[in-house]
Design a protein around this motif. Sequence first.
Motif, PDB file in Angstrom:
ATOM      1  N   LEU A 237      -5.773   1.844   7.977  1.00 52.29           N
ATOM      2  CA  LEU A 237      -4.756   0.937   7.489  1.00 52.29           C
ATOM      3  C   LEU A 237      -5.166  -0.035   6.175  1.00 52.29           C
ATOM      4  N   LEU A 238      -4.430   0.095   5.254  1.00 48.05           N
ATOM      5  CA  LEU A 238      -4.779  -0.579   3.846  1.00 48.05           C
ATOM      6  C   LEU A 238      -3.493  -1.483   3.789  1.00 48.05           C
ATOM      7  N   GLU A 239      -4.231  -2.887   3.829  1.00 44.64           N
ATOM      8  CA  GLU A 239      -3.145  -3.993   3.657  1.00 44.64           C
ATOM      9  C   GLU A 239      -3.527  -4.504   2.254  1.00 44.64           C
ATOM     10  N   GLY A 240      -2.308  -4.650   1.473  1.00 45.40           N
ATOM     11  CA  GLY A 240      -2.297  -5.284   0.135  1.00 45.40           C
ATOM     12  C   GLY A 240      -2.153  -4.325  -0.783  1.00 45.40           C
ATOM     13  N   LYS A 243      -5.314  -2.725  -2.799  1.00 44.88           N
ATOM     14  CA  LYS A 243      -5.946  -1.700  -1.960  1.00 44.88           C
ATOM     15  C   LYS A 243      -5.549  -0.403  -2.258  1.00 44.88           C
ATOM     16  N   ILE A 244      -4.068  -0.362  -1.982  1.00 43.82           N
ATOM     17  CA  ILE A 244      -3.323   0.925  -2.158  1.00 43.82           C
ATOM     18  C   ILE A 244      -3.419   1.290  -3.649  1.00 43.82           C
ATOM     19  N   GLU A 269       3.100  -2.707   0.248  1.00 42.06           N
ATOM     20  CA  GLU A 269       2.054  -3.934   0.630  1.00 42.06           C
ATOM     21  C   GLU A 269       1.299  -3.217   1.991  1.00 42.06           C
ATOM     22  N   THR A 270       1.503  -2.439   2.459  1.00 41.90           N
ATOM     23  CA  THR A 270       0.912  -2.013   3.712  1.00 41.90           C
ATOM     24  C   THR A 270       0.932  -0.184   3.833  1.00 41.90           C
ATOM     25  N   THR A 272      -0.610   2.799   6.173  1.00 40.22           N
ATOM     26  CA  THR A 272      -1.311   3.572   7.401  1.00 40.22           C
ATOM     27  C   THR A 272      -1.740   5.079   6.872  1.00 40.22           C
TER      28      THR A 272
END
Length: 285
Positions: A237-240, A243-244, A269-270, A272
């Motif tokens: 899970l990438l949050e932000g 990070k993506i 913004e998020t 998975t």
Amino acid sequence: MSSIPFKAMACPLDGEPLEMLGSTWRCAAGHSFDIAKQGYVNLLPVQHKRSHDPGDSKAMVAARQRFLNSGYYDAIADAANSIVEAHRARSGLSHAPYSCLDAGCGEGYYLRQLAAAVSDSSPLSLMGLDISKWAVLAAAKQETHSASWVVGSNAHLPVQSAALDCVLCMFGFPVAGEFARVLKPGGLLLQVEAGPNHLRELREVIYPTLKPERSMAPNMPEGFAHQQTLSCCYELLLEGGEKIADLLAMTPHFYRASAEGRARAAALETLTLTVDVRLVAYLRV
């Protein structure tokens, strides 16, 4: 971890052994290569370059460094380390110097993880090589003591023949002939490759359609025997958005995607993600 200096480097111009004299690597013919103040050496002759500044850009290296240092691929590093450690044990090298090259080392994450995983009683002799000077510079800045960091090409490895116990190729560009040349008989080649579902959710965002998956059967490199294939699959899970963006920037998809595809990723913004990689181990015959 205890380490010994990596001494098996070869001159990229004539293939002769290099000897370190002060802050310079020199061969018997007099070719010399200075160690930069940051701790790395450039062994990539201009005739081996395909562009003025080959390999990953400074921005790609920085994105990869931020992403990997966040621990998202620690499970991949752990799996690779377990294969290397098993090879050391089978080879009777658990307490002898073990020489390992990371061919396409990037900013050095996987080699640093390997160094940290080995006990103090098991000395390593490590070399990280990448064609990107920005990647090698970043690696040398993070770790100057446990490895030799080299700008060079997998197509012309500046390493002496039959000198290595292990070659890592982590999401890199394998050159089987060169890997076979530098490995000792019984030496380990460990290739880590993307599986069919690797980062699938990101690819579905940036591409209109996904290409059919190619066969994942191991392509046996000449001079090697297949030892084992391991899968490493998990959700992430990438949050932000940052990070993506870092993940996209560190992959070839950044350049393959259209501007519209990159824009769709930038709006997230998020996300998975599925991490799906395979670790393929070969032994030099």
